[in-house]
Design a protein around this motif. Sequence first.
Motif, PDB file in Angstrom:
ATOM      1  N   HIS A 151       0.833  -1.196   0.000  1.00 18.79           N
ATOM      2  CA  HIS A 151       0.000   0.000   0.000  1.00 18.79           C
ATOM      3  C   HIS A 151       0.878   1.261   0.000  1.00 18.79           C
ATOM      4  CE1 HIS A 151      -2.966   2.955   1.365  1.00 18.79           C
ATOM      5  NE2 HIS A 151      -3.906   2.066   1.053  1.00 18.79           N
ATOM      6  N   ASP A 183      -9.288  -3.280  10.346  1.00 19.53           N
ATOM      7  CA  ASP A 183      -9.659  -2.196   9.444  1.00 19.53           C
ATOM      8  C   ASP A 183      -8.474  -1.763   8.585  1.00 19.53           C
ATOM      9  OD1 ASP A 183      -8.246  -1.074  11.547  1.00 19.53           O
ATOM     10  OD2 ASP A 183      -9.592   0.643  11.802  1.00 19.53           O
ATOM     11  N   ARG A 184      -7.282  -1.806   9.153  1.00 15.36           N
ATOM     12  CA  ARG A 184      -6.088  -1.474   8.365  1.00 15.36           C
ATOM     13  C   ARG A 184      -5.831  -2.534   7.297  1.00 15.36           C
ATOM     14  NH1 ARG A 184       0.016  -1.436  10.740  1.00 15.36           N
ATOM     15  NH2 ARG A 184       1.102  -0.807   8.834  1.00 15.36           N
ATOM     16  N   CYS A 233      -8.113  -4.461   5.932  1.00  8.66           N
ATOM     17  CA  CYS A 233      -9.158  -4.320   4.913  1.00  8.66           C
ATOM     18  C   CYS A 233      -8.864  -3.152   3.981  1.00  8.66           C
ATOM     19  CB  CYS A 233     -10.521  -4.148   5.578  1.00  8.66           C
ATOM     20  SG  CYS A 233     -11.162  -5.661   6.333  1.00  8.66           S
ATOM     21  N   ALA A 234      -8.327  -2.064   4.520  1.00 10.69           N
ATOM     22  CA  ALA A 234      -7.968  -0.927   3.679  1.00 10.69           C
ATOM     23  C   ALA A 234      -6.917  -1.334   2.651  1.00 10.69           C
ATOM     24  CB  ALA A 234      -7.459   0.226   4.539  1.00 10.69           C
ATOM     25  N   ASP A 291      -8.728  -3.469   0.028  1.00  8.00           N
ATOM     26  CA  ASP A 291      -9.560  -2.626  -0.832  1.00  8.00           C
ATOM     27  C   ASP A 291      -8.700  -1.966  -1.911  1.00  8.00           C
ATOM     28  OD1 ASP A 291     -11.781  -3.276   0.669  1.00  8.00           O
ATOM     29  OD2 ASP A 291     -11.749  -1.427   1.856  1.00  8.00           O
ATOM     30  N   TRP A 292      -7.551  -1.458  -1.482  1.00  8.73           N
ATOM     31  CA  TRP A 292      -6.633  -0.829  -2.440  1.00  8.73           C
ATOM     32  C   TRP A 292      -6.111  -1.857  -3.447  1.00  8.73           C
ATOM     33  CZ3 TRP A 292      -1.402  -2.126  -2.904  1.00  8.73           C
ATOM     34  CH2 TRP A 292      -0.665  -1.338  -3.805  1.00  8.73           C
TER      35      TRP A 292
END
Length: 344
Positions: A12, A68-69, A71-72, A75-76
């Motif tokens: 990321h 949540d990190r 998943c982020a 998602d990216w």
Amino acid sequence: MTVVDVHAHLVHPDTVRRFPVPPVLGDVAGLVEAKAAAGIDLTIVGSPNGAGTMVPVPGGGNYHQPLDRLCAFHDWLGQVVADHRDRLRAYVYCDPFGDARMLEAAAQYLATEEFVGIITNPTLRGEYLDSPRADDFFALVAELGVPVMIHSGAEPACCAGIGDYGLVEMVGRYCDVTLGLAAIVLSGRLEQHPDIPIIGTASGGALNLLAGRLDLAWRPRHWGPAATGGEDGRPGQLDRAPHRSRTKAPPSELVRRLYVDTSLDGRHAHLVNLEVFGPDRMLFGTDWPPVPVDHAAKIRMVEELPVADAERQAILGGTALRLFGLEEPGGPAVLAAQAEGSQP
């Protein structure tokens, strides 16, 4: 012929900004262009540390990262694949000891077209995948029917006390994969879940040299009857419990159910893998990015192996297309054929 690279990485942009990361890991366009120029039709990318970095720095590793990190990151990564659908697919990173929420999130990503497999670590926090705490992970993978890539993480258990990061990166992680795959074989998971395709990175590490020793670990004849199920119980013998067999078949047979990539350099290692695993269990993989490689040399190495043409094509891409469910109409093989102006 479609060439599939099953072993490449991206991270990321936030990870590139915050932590020590080889810059090439953040260059999506560079990856796509380099693979295409080398004649690689499809690359399966992932991160063996999720949203973290492979360098063990505070806040950067793959251990204890918030969902949540993670998943982020996914998602990216899913959007990156969607933007380059003709060239990329992705792995979902999953902590094999994660809770139900993490396992459910992995399943949700794998329900999309962008993600085709799971990447996980042979050890986390000093614990191997023969641990009962990984039972739910393997049950999920069996239910989903997707391949699992075993890739060393930021802090391999076998590297405790090693201060030279180069030694950890280039040798320790190979040992970590070796031990991790051996633990899976001896644990009985390959018999419990015979349909899970498990892919060992680093060309399977040194597992191709250890099949006979795994049989001794399975039934250690040198310790006498007490260690192998006998009743004499002579003083000095090991207790039987540590040596209780958890597989019906000898490990030297079970290792042939594993898959290995071709990321390790050197013709000799691949010749041994041909003998131990067979050409139908070898998958073309480069580990670039980040490990610098000559893609043409990697492809040529496979082309020069002493195998039949059909087996060579399987190593370069055919087996990967089948394992990752990419043979259907509209998949990469079809797109590659269309790009060449031929009919699939």
